[in-house]
Scaffold this motif. Sequence first.
Motif, PDB file in Angstrom:
ATOM      1  N   SER A   2      -1.680   3.835  -8.549  1.00  0.00           N
ATOM      2  CA  SER A   2      -1.239   5.036  -7.848  1.00  0.00           C
ATOM      3  C   SER A   2      -0.691   6.094  -8.778  1.00  0.00           C
ATOM      4  O   SER A   2       0.256   6.814  -8.461  1.00  0.00           O
ATOM      5  CB  SER A   2      -0.180   4.688  -6.793  1.00  0.00           C
ATOM      6  OG  SER A   2      -0.661   3.722  -5.901  1.00  0.00           O
ATOM      7  N   GLU A 120       2.375  -6.384  -1.798  1.00  0.00           N
ATOM      8  CA  GLU A 120       2.138  -4.949  -1.982  1.00  0.00           C
ATOM      9  C   GLU A 120       3.419  -4.145  -1.784  1.00  0.00           C
ATOM     10  O   GLU A 120       3.613  -3.100  -2.432  1.00  0.00           O
ATOM     11  CB  GLU A 120       1.062  -4.468  -1.000  1.00  0.00           C
ATOM     12  CG  GLU A 120      -0.343  -4.988  -1.300  1.00  0.00           C
ATOM     13  CD  GLU A 120      -0.524  -6.450  -0.891  1.00  0.00           C
ATOM     14  OE1 GLU A 120       0.321  -6.962  -0.128  1.00  0.00           O
ATOM     15  OE2 GLU A 120      -1.494  -7.074  -1.364  1.00  0.00           O
ATOM     16  N   GLU A 121       4.307  -4.612  -0.901  1.00  0.00           N
ATOM     17  CA  GLU A 121       5.590  -3.911  -0.733  1.00  0.00           C
ATOM     18  C   GLU A 121       6.422  -4.011  -2.012  1.00  0.00           C
ATOM     19  O   GLU A 121       7.100  -3.055  -2.403  1.00  0.00           O
ATOM     20  CB  GLU A 121       6.350  -4.496   0.464  1.00  0.00           C
ATOM     21  CG  GLU A 121       5.758  -4.133   1.817  1.00  0.00           C
ATOM     22  CD  GLU A 121       6.516  -4.779   2.961  1.00  0.00           C
ATOM     23  OE1 GLU A 121       7.488  -4.183   3.449  1.00  0.00           O
ATOM     24  OE2 GLU A 121       6.129  -5.893   3.369  1.00  0.00           O
ATOM     25  N   ALA A 124       5.007  -1.633  -4.535  1.00  0.00           N
ATOM     26  CA  ALA A 124       5.402  -0.262  -4.224  1.00  0.00           C
ATOM     27  C   ALA A 124       6.823   0.018  -4.698  1.00  0.00           C
ATOM     28  O   ALA A 124       7.124   1.093  -5.242  1.00  0.00           O
ATOM     29  CB  ALA A 124       5.284  -0.012  -2.723  1.00  0.00           C
ATOM     30  N   ARG A 129       7.742   4.041  -5.042  1.00  0.00           N
ATOM     31  CA  ARG A 129       7.122   4.796  -3.958  1.00  0.00           C
ATOM     32  C   ARG A 129       7.237   4.011  -2.655  1.00  0.00           C
ATOM     33  O   ARG A 129       7.578   2.818  -2.652  1.00  0.00           O
ATOM     34  CB  ARG A 129       5.647   5.046  -4.268  1.00  0.00           C
ATOM     35  CG  ARG A 129       4.837   3.772  -4.459  1.00  0.00           C
ATOM     36  CD  ARG A 129       3.374   4.050  -4.716  1.00  0.00           C
ATOM     37  NE  ARG A 129       2.645   2.828  -5.011  1.00  0.00           N
ATOM     38  CZ  ARG A 129       2.185   1.972  -4.085  1.00  0.00           C
ATOM     39  NH1 ARG A 129       2.424   2.216  -2.799  1.00  0.00           N
ATOM     40  NH2 ARG A 129       1.530   0.888  -4.434  1.00  0.00           N
ATOM     41  N   GLU A 130       6.941   4.674  -1.522  1.00  0.00           N
ATOM     42  CA  GLU A 130       6.911   4.002  -0.237  1.00  0.00           C
ATOM     43  C   GLU A 130       5.602   3.224  -0.123  1.00  0.00           C
ATOM     44  O   GLU A 130       4.577   3.652  -0.669  1.00  0.00           O
ATOM     45  CB  GLU A 130       6.997   5.025   0.902  1.00  0.00           C
ATOM     46  CG  GLU A 130       8.345   5.726   0.994  1.00  0.00           C
ATOM     47  CD  GLU A 130       9.469   4.759   1.335  1.00  0.00           C
ATOM     48  OE1 GLU A 130       9.234   3.867   2.173  1.00  0.00           O
ATOM     49  OE2 GLU A 130      10.563   4.884   0.757  1.00  0.00           O
ATOM     50  N   ALA A 132       2.107   2.165   1.046  1.00  0.00           N
ATOM     51  CA  ALA A 132       1.036   2.916   1.692  1.00  0.00           C
ATOM     52  C   ALA A 132       0.622   2.215   2.983  1.00  0.00           C
ATOM     53  O   ALA A 132       0.913   1.025   3.172  1.00  0.00           O
ATOM     54  CB  ALA A 132      -0.154   3.012   0.741  1.00  0.00           C
ATOM     55  N   PRO A 133      -0.057   2.938   3.898  1.00  0.00           N
ATOM     56  CA  PRO A 133      -0.567   2.275   5.110  1.00  0.00           C
ATOM     57  C   PRO A 133      -1.423   1.071   4.741  1.00  0.00           C
ATOM     58  O   PRO A 133      -2.276   1.140   3.867  1.00  0.00           O
ATOM     59  CB  PRO A 133      -1.413   3.376   5.758  1.00  0.00           C
ATOM     60  CG  PRO A 133      -0.794   4.645   5.294  1.00  0.00           C
ATOM     61  CD  PRO A 133      -0.342   4.370   3.882  1.00  0.00           C
ATOM     62  N   GLU A 135      -0.126  -1.668   3.463  1.00  0.00           N
ATOM     63  CA  GLU A 135       0.577  -2.514   2.501  1.00  0.00           C
ATOM     64  C   GLU A 135       1.751  -3.249   3.130  1.00  0.00           C
ATOM     65  O   GLU A 135       2.201  -4.254   2.603  1.00  0.00           O
ATOM     66  CB  GLU A 135       1.084  -1.679   1.322  1.00  0.00           C
ATOM     67  CG  GLU A 135      -0.035  -1.159   0.435  1.00  0.00           C
ATOM     68  CD  GLU A 135       0.489  -0.411  -0.779  1.00  0.00           C
ATOM     69  OE1 GLU A 135      -0.208  -0.407  -1.806  1.00  0.00           O
ATOM     70  OE2 GLU A 135       1.585   0.181  -0.694  1.00  0.00           O
TER      71      GLU A 135
END
Length: 609
Positions: A2, A120-121, A124, A129-130, A132-133, A135
């Motif tokens: 990302s 994935e969280e 992130a 970062r937050e 993503a949809p 994740e």
Amino acid sequence: MSGEAAKRVLLAPLDPVHDVGLKVIRRALEAAGHTTILLPPDVPPEEIVAAALEHQVDVVLLSRTIGYQVAEAAARFADLAEAAGLRERVRIAIGGMAIRPELAAEMGFDAAFGPGTTPEEAVAFVEGREPAPGEQRGATRRRPALAPTRTYRYRHAEIGRLLEEIAQELLAWAHGRLSPGVERAQLRQAMIRAARAGESTERLRREYARLTDGAAAAFYARGDLPPGLRRLEAGELQAIRRYAERANAAPAGPELRHGQDTLVFTQYGTGCPIHDIAHIKVLEGWSVDGVIHFDPAWGARTEGLLEGAFTHQRDGTVITPENLQHIRAGLGPYTLWQVRAHRGLNTAETVVLAGEYGADATKINIAYGSLSGGTDPERLAVDGLAAMRYAAEYRLPYDVVTNEELSGVPAHKAFAGMLIVAHVGRRLGGTPYLQPLFCKGPEALIRGLMDANHVDFHAAKILALRRIVDAPIWPGAPVGFMTHTEDRVQSSVTTALHAALGASLGVEAVTIASSDEAYSGGPITAASRVDTLRAVAEALRFFGRARIEPTPAAESLADELVEGIEQVLRRVAEVGFVRALYEGVLGSPEEGGHPGRAGRGTVYARAAR
């Protein structure tokens, strides 16, 4: 990655034994291009801090699985990190089975990851970062489809022939017959569409009021409300709307079906649309696929529906145009919605409301509504046919429930009635689902059909229906009913096993109950709903794509069912469907099938109006 620069990440179990979660996260971090250092379990906090300083990491991820002395271990590490100056330049998170967000916040950690966190969280977080949809846990949830791929082709040719003969006779009998319920449905549809077009509905409403009786007539004549009803205030409705909007914006809950194709529905009906929406949010939070509107029995025996938003003090939420619209507005975008219309004097109008206000499915069965639902067979035959025509017009699938089994009607008779209604529904362009009762009904108790196990009789029902026709099957309603006790664990387990059996047998959907549904003695609690959903999720995950194997007894029971259904259909073909309902062919009074009286004598010839 990302666009983020690669990070150096120290992963350290703050735990004497467990580090599996960190290993899974390490794999995800390395796949994303980050550098990782993984320490083994049982390393003192001092050494973890020293390792972080030595390797000059950007992020430290800690984990803790064992529950004892969690706070002490986390606090000691936080103090040491602070004293070593680590906190000034390193982001630190802690996760694992023993970690709760409030504990991590109290200790000053930058983030906490509880049970169910996806790798994935964690990635992130490392990348600042937050998620993503897709994740976050459950964030990939999509609105399921209620569009069966079955062909409705008959595998049992003689039963198919008998059903067609019966359907022709029923449609010919109903031609030219009308009822107040059918006329009200026409008026309601006209009122809704006139209002949307900005036209006056006064004349239509007067005609509608003329066709009502009892509590509905008093309402339209004088504004009287039935006992136990109260109008909801604007402020109450605004508050629940804001609550639903906030809830809809939250990430979806944990996965319920674990890859299974069988959809899971549960019913609501607290009596109050506000409470209903709150319960629906709980159900959505645990990833139920669809919810079913449960209305009070008295509403089915009154000619006409009220207008307005009402709360009802007793069980079941009153069907009105406004109540349905408020509940529809509160649904999450991925939740299927069924509005039942299977048993009373407002069957056709209810389907109109369901279609006009965006329901995804309804429920219709002339046989059940006549023999156990309290409505006169002749009246419900006329109204049920009109309801099926509306369902086809609105493209609403509907299940054909066989809950007359709960009254004692044998399964082969209940199934014969269900198959007749489903066949007629197909003739009218509809999409019926067959709904065998999946519970320990009176027939099973009296004949000992479930003494050996609870698998064979249910499996036999599915086998029998599959031998007859390739149609979608949606057991209910709800599954496991009458196996429940006041023990919520026992109720949840039996519901979950019934749902897993349905999935194993390849059915399209199941309807489940809350763990206190049979014995609550009052309103159903949200906690009990969660009990059942969690149990169903665990059962579906446990069995996965594995199959539950019935014993050979299921085949024998299926043979018996098919033979019994054929015999009943032959008799119905001889006397006609409506007469068969009165004469007990599809369930006699001795068996628990009592022709209803509501609406008796209210069918008239179309020309007579």
